[in-house]
Design a protein around this motif. Structure first.
Motif, PDB file in Angstrom:
ATOM      1  N   THR A   8     -53.192  -8.342  15.090  1.00 33.55           N
ATOM      2  CA  THR A   8     -54.469  -8.361  15.815  1.00 33.55           C
ATOM      3  C   THR A   8     -55.314  -9.556  15.409  1.00 33.55           C
ATOM      4  O   THR A   8     -55.963 -10.180  16.259  1.00 33.55           O
ATOM      5  CB  THR A   8     -55.233  -7.057  15.553  1.00 33.55           C
ATOM      6  N   ARG A   9     -55.312  -9.902  14.131  1.00 34.93           N
ATOM      7  CA  ARG A   9     -56.079 -11.078  13.682  1.00 34.93           C
ATOM      8  C   ARG A   9     -55.551 -12.361  14.308  1.00 34.93           C
ATOM      9  O   ARG A   9     -56.315 -13.310  14.510  1.00 34.93           O
ATOM     10  CB  ARG A   9     -56.028 -11.184  12.155  1.00 34.93           C
ATOM     11  N   PHE A  61     -44.310  -6.022  18.552  1.00 33.51           N
ATOM     12  CA  PHE A  61     -45.520  -6.810  18.777  1.00 33.51           C
ATOM     13  C   PHE A  61     -45.205  -7.986  19.679  1.00 33.51           C
ATOM     14  O   PHE A  61     -44.068  -8.458  19.750  1.00 33.51           O
ATOM     15  CB  PHE A  61     -46.107  -7.334  17.458  1.00 33.51           C
ATOM     16  N   ARG A  62     -46.241  -8.470  20.394  1.00 28.12           N
ATOM     17  CA  ARG A  62     -46.188  -9.754  21.105  1.00 28.12           C
ATOM     18  C   ARG A  62     -47.192 -10.679  20.423  1.00 28.12           C
ATOM     19  O   ARG A  62     -48.380 -10.353  20.325  1.00 28.12           O
ATOM     20  CB  ARG A  62     -46.551  -9.586  22.582  1.00 28.12           C
ATOM     21  N   ILE A  63     -46.716 -11.844  19.991  1.00 30.97           N
ATOM     22  CA  ILE A  63     -47.516 -12.758  19.181  1.00 30.97           C
ATOM     23  C   ILE A  63     -47.611 -14.100  19.888  1.00 30.97           C
ATOM     24  O   ILE A  63     -46.603 -14.603  20.399  1.00 30.97           O
ATOM     25  CB  ILE A  63     -46.880 -12.938  17.784  1.00 30.97           C
ATOM     26  N   VAL A  80     -47.533 -15.534  11.258  1.00 25.60           N
ATOM     27  CA  VAL A  80     -47.502 -14.068  11.335  1.00 25.60           C
ATOM     28  C   VAL A  80     -46.182 -13.528  10.814  1.00 25.60           C
ATOM     29  O   VAL A  80     -46.132 -12.496  10.130  1.00 25.60           O
ATOM     30  CB  VAL A  80     -47.746 -13.613  12.792  1.00 25.60           C
ATOM     31  N   LEU A  81     -45.089 -14.225  11.109  1.00 23.75           N
ATOM     32  CA  LEU A  81     -43.785 -13.787  10.623  1.00 23.75           C
ATOM     33  C   LEU A  81     -43.759 -13.763   9.095  1.00 23.75           C
ATOM     34  O   LEU A  81     -43.210 -12.826   8.488  1.00 23.75           O
ATOM     35  CB  LEU A  81     -42.702 -14.722  11.157  1.00 23.75           C
ATOM     36  N   GLY A  96     -52.609 -11.212  18.660  1.00 19.92           N
ATOM     37  CA  GLY A  96     -51.382 -10.668  19.205  1.00 19.92           C
ATOM     38  C   GLY A  96     -51.615  -9.326  19.876  1.00 19.92           C
ATOM     39  O   GLY A  96     -52.739  -8.812  19.941  1.00 19.92           O
ATOM     40  N   ILE A  97     -50.534  -8.741  20.373  1.00 21.16           N
ATOM     41  CA  ILE A  97     -50.609  -7.495  21.135  1.00 21.16           C
ATOM     42  C   ILE A  97     -49.668  -6.476  20.512  1.00 21.16           C
ATOM     43  O   ILE A  97     -48.504  -6.780  20.220  1.00 21.16           O
ATOM     44  CB  ILE A  97     -50.208  -7.721  22.606  1.00 21.16           C
ATOM     45  N   TYR A  98     -50.183  -5.270  20.312  1.00 15.85           N
ATOM     46  CA  TYR A  98     -49.352  -4.156  19.874  1.00 15.85           C
ATOM     47  C   TYR A  98     -48.674  -3.553  21.091  1.00 15.85           C
ATOM     48  O   TYR A  98     -49.334  -3.109  22.026  1.00 15.85           O
ATOM     49  CB  TYR A  98     -50.215  -3.117  19.154  1.00 15.85           C
TER      50      TYR A  98
END
Length: 297
Positions: A102-103, A127-129, A137-138, A106-108
């Motif tokens: 979220t920070r 997730f979609r980042i 993020v990874l 991205g999308i849950y």
């Protein structure tokens, strides 16, 4: 010489007079046929305007729109990360991973968990980042537990993306041509013919736009699947060919054993019933002693 000059002068005067008479007649004729000449000119101009977008002008306009397309690389990236988390820490890890994504804007997408009684829990979350935040993020997600491996893939769809944009621009140019023709149609037959062509063009536009939207979504947001297991939980699906074959064989044996058990359960009452019937038949056919006869002295 003077006679010759006089003859030439007379001829010139006659030509001027004839030209004046014919000019007056043409002027009258033009005044009477002005209403027919103008529509013909307009029709010719319209035909040229309509042919131009479908041909040279249409291709030029399409090419201009293609040049405006963002030619940056379009890469579709996916990754699946296996993590082992502490006992009882599955839900907490999912919440922390969601905060990380979220920070990064991205999308849950969704999650699935398995919490059997008295056994370790396992699950996965998707997730979609955004592409720009994929690598950071990874790294953060890998630090949420004990790293157990990953599977990742990339696909360059830049050429396909640009090609779809070019096709879409060309079809939109044709759509504008047919819309202009529809406005100028004067008969029902012409309206129906133009509408049929317009529907085909718009169908192609919708199809190409759907493909383009899908590529934009896939290349703008990377997909990350986080597989989480607690200590002692069953491993995920086997990835090797031999492992999958072994799992298939074991599952087949389990299915056969289950089928045999079902058969035994169903046949047991039938066997018992058949035994009782045989015992009854044997009792009926057993010879009885003759009570009326006296034993020999």
């Amino acid at each position: 010489m003077q006679l010759r000059r006089a003859a030439v002068g007379v001829a010139l005067v006659a030509m001027v007079v004839a030209a004046g008479c014919s000019g007056g007649g043409d002027g009258a004729g033009a005044g009477g046929g002005e209403g027919q000449v103008a529509p013909a000119a307009d029709a010719a101009a319209s035909a040229r305007d309509e042919a131009a977008p479908a041909g040279k002008a249409g291709s030029t306009e399409a090419a201009a729109q293609v040049r405006l397309v963002d030619l940056g690389n379009r890469i579709v990236r996916t990754a699946t990360i296996d993590l082992e988390v502490g006992k009882g820490g599955l839900n907490d890890t999912v919440n922390r991973a969601t905060d990380v994504v979220t920070r990064a804007k991205g999308i849950y997408v969704g999650s699935s968990t398995s919490l059997p009684d008295g056994e370790p829990a396992s699950g996965q979350v998707t997730f979609r980042i955004p592409v720009d935040a994929f690598e950071p993020v990874l790294r953060e997600l890998k630090g949420l537990g004990t790293y157990r491996g990953e599977q990742s893939s990339t696909e360059d769809v830049t050429t396909q993306y640009v090609d779809l944009n070019g096709q879409l621009a060309a079809w939109r140019a044709q759509e504008r041509v047919y819309l202009r023709l529809l406005d100028r149609a004067r008969s029902v037959t012409d309206v129906i013919a133009v509408q049929n062509q317009l529907q085909q063009v718009q169908s192609n536009i919708e199809r190409l736009q759907g493909q383009l939207d899908h590529l934009e979504d896939q290349s703008s947001f990377s997909t990350v699947v986080l597989r989480l297991t607690e200590p002692g939980a069953a491993a995920g699906e086997p990835t090797g060919r031999l492992a999958r074959a072994w799992a298939t064989a074991v599952n087949g044996l389990g299915v056969m054993a289950a089928a045999v058990l079902v058969g035994v359960v169903w046949l047991t009452p039938l066997v018992v019933l058949a035994g009782l019937v045989l015992l009854g038949l044997r009792a009926l056919h057993r010879p009885r002693p003759n009570l009326g006869s006296t034993p020999p002295a």
